[in-house]
Design an enzyme around this catalytic site. Structure first.
Site, short mmCIF file in Angstrom:
data_model
loop_
_atom_site.label_atom_id
_atom_site.label_comp_id
_atom_site.label_asym_id
_atom_site.label_seq_id
_atom_site.Cartn_x
_atom_site.Cartn_y
_atom_site.Cartn_z
N PHE A 1 8.34 -3.25 11.56
CA PHE A 1 7.52 -2.93 10.39
C PHE A 1 7.69 -1.47 10.04
CE2 PHE A 1 4.14 -4.57 7.71
CZ PHE A 1 4.32 -5.93 7.84
N GLN B 1 -3.02 3.94 -1.10
CA GLN B 1 -1.67 3.49 -0.79
C GLN B 1 -1.13 2.54 -1.85
OE1 GLN B 1 -0.58 0.76 2.77
NE2 GLN B 1 0.28 2.77 3.15
N HIS C 1 1.70 -0.08 -2.21
CA HIS C 1 2.63 -0.87 -1.41
C HIS C 1 3.91 -1.05 -2.21
CE1 HIS C 1 4.39 -4.16 0.84
NE2 HIS C 1 3.46 -4.03 1.76
N LEU D 1 1.15 -9.18 -3.41
CA LEU D 1 1.83 -8.58 -2.27
C LEU D 1 2.98 -9.45 -1.75
CD1 LEU D 1 1.68 -6.32 -0.09
CD2 LEU D 1 0.19 -7.84 1.18
N GLU E 1 5.83 -6.34 3.81
CA GLU E 1 6.82 -5.45 4.39
C GLU E 1 7.60 -6.19 5.48
OE1 GLU E 1 5.22 -1.49 4.68
OE2 GLU E 1 5.83 -1.47 6.77
N ARG F 1 5.30 3.55 3.67
CA ARG F 1 5.13 2.97 2.34
C ARG F 1 5.12 4.02 1.24
NH1 ARG F 1 0.63 -1.63 3.99
NH2 ARG F 1 2.17 -3.03 4.94
N HIS G 1 -2.70 -0.83 -3.25
CA HIS G 1 -2.87 -1.72 -2.11
C HIS G 1 -4.06 -1.39 -1.21
CE1 HIS G 1 -1.60 -4.63 0.80
NE2 HIS G 1 -1.35 -3.74 1.74
N ARG H 1 -1.47 4.98 5.33
CA ARG H 1 -1.60 4.03 6.43
C ARG H 1 -0.27 3.35 6.71
NH1 ARG H 1 -1.98 -1.26 6.55
NH2 ARG H 1 -2.64 -1.68 4.42
#
Lengths: 252, 584
Positions: free
Chosen positions: B116, B240, B242, B252, B255, B286, B353, B394
């Protein structure tokens, strides 16, 4: 921007696919009347949009009192199951172009649960049936320090039924449930299946006894409505058949 | 009006709320108040995984995870909190497994792990397999498993109860929580819940953006309730984006798709992330990837007739792998775009996000009234809170982790506090503010529409405080939000009824979004540097001398009732890691 202006204009002309669709919605508000009525709304909309988008357009631009549940808007939270053109679907997973917008599109609350207002039903009986099948892992003895082991094959055995989002599309499409709300219904059985066939679980027998009840799996008449209705593509009827077979053979 | 009395009240029933409820119910008389049925919460939309250095598939340890979290957060992370997060991650995952969560498995039968963004071996050497997952519906399985265990523990839920006010009472000069006021959606009735402790777990604020992965219901209700009662909000400028939302829709696409080998490509088919992040490439953090995508678009290498998106390419991955590991997101592409991901790349764009900021807490989940003073009996966990484990950005899979680690911690801490504390006496007429608010909106004859104001808010937020910001764009947003807040006073609803009045609910939610948008924009304007998710084109570098500090925003009300945002700052907790330049 590398794209020539002319292309952009052409693209915009081609991408102007708005149509006028009629949404025929079953309205009910006991604060106003005890009777439910059909009401038509004309909506200018891109047919690639969702039925939920159309409902929002109506609520936000035409009639703020139109009431429905929704949250994630992409088929994962399970809030917006409704009967669209006579079939149970999620409004956020149904594109307008796929349900013949040439004709009025009917939208009504799912059947078999008490309608509280417009498209909102009382979900309590549905969740009660879910709670009744012990939808949680039951194990005996001491817990291991690390994770319980489970082979990929054993994990795969119940994968399909872990997808359930508790939207009630299946249960409220079931003719047996319409006639007798005491029947556990497909969703509760699916969630029992999820644990009965989980190699880590030790309460399969108890759950089978619960579903052996007069309102349990034997009421299912395999009409396959539930499988057709499931927005997650779960093979609901197959899962119910597997539970029935487990009850006979006591092997799972 | 009804009055209820509970030891512990939890606001929200997503991952953090239910994880807290499982602990609190074992220890105290607990009620969970939730705007939605618990399984509708947006935890269920999380896809890719939950990070924990289990080291099941390759060497890993929680210290590396701590470092990645701090670096990912661009050093604005409180390092003591990040250490707890990474250390307790292992038990958090094992606890969920024991609760029944069906994780993906290795051939040996252990919990499988995948790569990730931003998670690395040995301080950035290479990507590491740290994310524990269940297909691409990890959040769904966490939400279901926690709800199942709430049923097992007999947790008491008040479904479709919408908390509108936090009761704060000053006792001997100390601000204390007395309970909350909630609106019952089914009946329109107002309920006061007196409680020794209250835990906010009501989620994020993403709906003030237009293109967002957030649910319609994520309107910052908990943050707004606390802020209006004079409590601060921390680091609200950090939001954030994404990298991979479905083009124009914002839905979404995990990832995990890149963790499984997916590649981002521009209109020339170029794997452009190699230019921006030579080591981690498509698996950089991100904020880095989202900026790279918009840079490609701005420089004319975007895809489509309007050049306004890029592609997520999965076509080189075997269909069996997509079916097994990414079934949901490939179905999203088919359903919403009519695209077959086996053979065609998926058009994507960054999508709003996650709020890194929120209600400030310490590592026990206790809410802070200022930089150091705790509000006794008040807790927050999950996206609503700012511990701060995410800092300025994050890492993927750290939010499912956050809700479990800090949900559990706050549940235990709140219940233990309830066991020893007394009830705080309710203020006279505790529901006054809510009654006024509800009646004003229901009876208003103003000419402003909720949907129109919300649309204008979302458009200004997307245009001015998204991935790229400048003083000019932020000022434009501040001004516009000010105008919308003034017009909001004239908003009216069409539905005047009591039953399931979602028209009224949306009006209240809009008020929350407007208040929080203002806090965000004002906080962003003052931060004249670029760090993590906050990127200022006019100040493109990180400035540790002036801005290595958390923003604390307070609502100030003058005698004539005018309110404004006052900013203060709080030091960052640094333990082992000195700030370094961030490269992926």
């Amino acid at each position: 921007m590398a794209t020539p202006v002319l292309d952009k204009v052409e693209a915009e002309a081609a991408a102007s696919p708005y149509i006028t669709a009629t949404f025929r919605i079953r309205r009910f508000n006991p604060e106003i009347s005890d009777e439910a009525t059909w009401e038509d709304f004309q909506v200018e909309i891109d047919p690639k949009e969702r039925v939920l988008d159309a409902l929002h357009k109506i609520k936000w631009e035409l009639d703020g009192s139109l009431t429905f549940r929704r949250s994630c808007a992409h088929g994962i939270c399970g809030s917006d199951a409704m009967r669209i053109n006579g079939k149970n679907r999620l409004a956020c997973k149904t594109l307008i172009k796929d349900i013949n917008p040439e004709k009025p599109i009917t939208v009504e609350a799912i059947k078999g649960l008490t309608v509280l207002k417009d498209l909102v039903v009382d979900m309590e009986p549905f969740f009660q049936a879910y709670r009744d099948v012990m939808p949680f892992l039951v194990t005996e003895g001491n817990e291991p320090t690390r994770e319980r082991l489970q082979s990929p094959e054993d994990r795969e055995r119940f994968d399909d039924t872990t997808k359930c989002i508790l939207c009630a599309a299946c249960t409220s499409s079931c003719p047996v449930f319409w006639n007798d709300g005491q029947y556990f219904g497909p969703a509760a059985i699916v969630n029992a299946h999820r644990f009965i066939f989980d190699s880590r679980d030790e309460a399969g027998e108890q759950r089978l006894e619960i579903l052996n009840d007069r309102d349990g799996v034997w009421r299912c008449r395999t009409t396959f409505n539930c499988t057709d209705a499931c927005p997650r593509g779960i093979e609901v009827t197959k899962a119910i058949q597997e539970v029935k077979r487990a009850l006979i053979t006591r092997r799972f | 009006m009804k009055i209820h009395k509970y030891d512990t009240v939890i606001v929200g029933a997503g991952g953090a709320g239910m994880r807290a409820a499982i602990e609190a119910t074992k220890r105290s008389r607990t009620a969970v108040l939730t705007k939605l049925y618990p399984t509708r919460s947006h935890t269920g939309a999380a896809q890719g995984g939950m990070a924990a250095a289990l080291a099941n598939v390759e060497e890993d340890n929680w210290e590396w995870h701590t470092f990645d979290t701090i670096k990912g957060g661009d050093y604005l992370v409180d390092q003591d909190a990040a250490e707890i997060l990474a250390k307790e991650a292992i038990d958090a995952v094992l606890d969920l497994e024991k609760m029944g969560l069906p994780f993906g498995r290795t051939p040996k039968g252990e919990i499988d792990q995948r790569r990730f963004g931003g998670h690395s071996r040995n301080h950035g050497e290479a990507p590491v397999r740290r994310a524990c997952y269940s297909g691409d519906r990890t959040g769904h399985m966490i939400l279901q498993t926690l709800y199942q265990n709430c049923i097992k523990e007999g947790v008491e839920f008040f479904n479709e109860f919408y908390v509108l006010d936090q009761l704060i009472v000053e006792v001997d000069g100390v601000k204390r929580s007395a309970g909350v006021v909630a609106y019952e959606l089914a009946t329109g009735e107002i309920h006061v819940f007196q409680a020794k402790s209250v835990i906010y777990a009501s989620g994020g604020t993403g709906k003030f953006f237009k293109v967002t992965s957030n649910a319609h219901t994520l309107t910052g209700d908990g943050q707004a309730a606390c802020y209006r009662r004079g409590l601060p909000l921390e680091d609200m400028e950090f939001f954030q984006f994404h990298p991979t939302g479905i083009w124009r829709m914002g839905i979404l696409l995990t990832e995990g798709a890149r963790g499984e080998g997916g590649i981002l490509r521009n209109k020339d088919g170029e794997r452009f992330m190699e230019k921006y992040a030579p080591v981690m490439k498509d698996l950089a953090s991100r904020d880095v990837v989202s900026r790279a995508i918009y840079t490609e678009i701005r420089e004319g290498r975007g895809c489509g007739p309007e050049g306004d998106h890029v592609f997520l390419d999965l076509t080189h991955l075997p269909p069996e792998q997509l079916d097994a590991k990414l079934p949901d997101i490939t179905e999203f592409a088919r359903t919403y775009l009519g695209i077959e991901p086996y053979t065609d790349p998926i058009p994507i764009q960054p999508t709003a996000h996650y709020a890194m900021g929120g209600i400030p807490t310490n590592v026990e989940g206790e809410v802070l009234a200022d930089n150091t003073t705790v509000v006794p009996g008040l807790y927050a966990a999950g996206e609503v809170a700012c511990v701060s484990v995410h800092g300025a950005n994050r890492l993927g899979t750290n939010s499912l982790l956050d809700i479990n680690v800090f949900g559990r911690r706050s549940g235990i801490a709140a219940a233990e506090y309830s066991a020893k504390a007394d009830f705080v006496e309710l203020p006279e007429n505790p529901a006054e503010l809510v009654q006024e608010q509800v009646e004003r909106l229901r009876n208003s004859t103003g000419n402003e529409r909720v949907a129109e104001l919300r649309k204008e808010l979302q458009e200004t937020m997307d245009a001015n405080v998204m991935v790229f910001r400048t003083e000019q764009t932020i000022k434009t947003a501040v001004e516009k939000i000010g105008e919308l807040r003034a017009r909001y006073k004239n908003v009216s609803v069409q539905d005047k009824g009591k039953r399931f009045n979602t028209d009224l609910l949306e009006a209240i939610e809009l008020g929350n979004l407007l208040d929080l948008a203002e806090v965000m924009a004002v906080s962003a304007l003052a931060r004249k540097e670029s760090r993590g998710g906050h990127y200022r084109e006019d100040f493109p570098n990180r400035d540790d001398v002036n801005f290595m500090r958390h923003t604390m925003a307070y609502r100030e009300v003058t005698a004539d009732g005018q309110d404004s945002v006052r900013l203060d700052y709080k030091p960052v907790v640094q333990t082992r890691y000195q700030p370094m330049e961030r490269k992926y």
